[in-house]
Scaffold this active site. Sequence first.
Site, PDB file in Angstrom:
ATOM      1  N   CYS A   1       0.973  -0.969  -0.420  1.00  0.00           N
ATOM      2  CA  CYS A   1       0.056  -0.157  -0.117  1.00  0.00           C
ATOM      3  C   CYS A   1       0.666   1.455   0.232  1.00  0.00           C
ATOM      4  CB  CYS A   1      -0.944   0.161   1.196  1.00  0.00           C
ATOM      5  SG  CYS A   1      -1.814   1.454   1.611  1.00  0.00           S
ATOM      6  N   GLY A   2       0.923   2.223  -1.555  1.00  0.00           N
ATOM      7  CA  GLY A   2       1.497   3.080  -1.416  1.00  0.00           C
ATOM      8  C   GLY A   2       1.570   4.504  -0.147  1.00  0.00           C
ATOM      9  N   ASN A   3      -0.123   4.683  -0.043  1.00  0.00           N
ATOM     10  CA  ASN A   3       0.309   5.470   1.240  1.00  0.00           C
ATOM     11  C   ASN A   3       0.258   5.038   2.150  1.00  0.00           C
ATOM     12  OD1 ASN A   3      -1.345   8.122  -0.298  1.00  0.00           O
ATOM     13  ND2 ASN A   3      -3.026   6.919  -0.600  1.00  0.00           N
TER      14      ASN A   3
ATOM     15  N   CYS B   1      -5.326   6.587  -3.325  1.00  0.00           N
ATOM     16  CA  CYS B   1      -4.429   5.211  -3.714  1.00  0.00           C
ATOM     17  C   CYS B   1      -2.706   5.516  -4.200  1.00  0.00           C
ATOM     18  CB  CYS B   1      -4.816   3.860  -4.562  1.00  0.00           C
ATOM     19  SG  CYS B   1      -4.090   2.208  -4.712  1.00  0.00           S
TER      20      CYS B   1
END
Length: 267
Positions: free
Chosen positions: A65-67, A211
């Site tokens: 998950c980037g965030n 996202c």
Amino acid sequence: MKVAKYNGLGNDFVMLDYDALADYSALAEKLCNDPQFDTDGLIAVKTDPLEMIYYNRDGSRASMCGNGIRCFAKYCVDHNLVNEKVFPVETLAGTMIVHLESLEPFHCSVNMGRPAYDTEKLGLPKGQVLTNFSLEIAGAPVTMSSVFMGTIHTVVFVEDPIAELSLERGNLICHHPLFSQQTNVNFVHVLNDHELVVRTFERGVGWTLACGTGCCASYVVARDLGKIKTGATNLYLERGPLVVSGTQEITMAGPAEFEFEKEVETC
């Protein structure tokens, strides 16, 4: 159990220290859907080595998950788990390298690794065309491209990504039978060579305010299809931009915020 809430441009998470005995799938369903948190996912912070363990709000495990990894980095700073400005974080998608750029306000960049046009990673049939293929969605053909960017993503170029929030196409593409593991769906409008507008329907979550991996995937597909130029690109989300760049390896940069911490009953 002491838990905290963090967000990255509105993409929010319950965060807590790792416990080998915890059932994180059940815990994610319980805490993420609790009105006092109401978050997109749960992140358990494991140390020695640092590892991000991520679950969607429906209890499903996700590889990356980037965030979330930016929130993970801020959690590590807030809890004195790191002393360096550059440090690795293990994930199911591989080792991600975090670069701390500012502490007040918090801002970091992350080497997100290499994108992959790979049917096996995408859960698609062998031989499936991965760029500019068409599916019938809600009775009409939709052109899309799929790429693995730490997790499964599909990109659809549209004139108005915001209008998609009131439509069913995100949900229908996510759950289309072609995608055996479902897919995140990014609706993207190209403003110019270095600016995109993105809205994402996230598998296991639904519409989300931001996202990070979706922005990386949107940048990669737009670049590879010649819609933008290679280089630092602003991707505009509901609460601000992320900056994505890179050729073979992709870098994502953006903020993360602490909201609150409290103790909860987990039984």
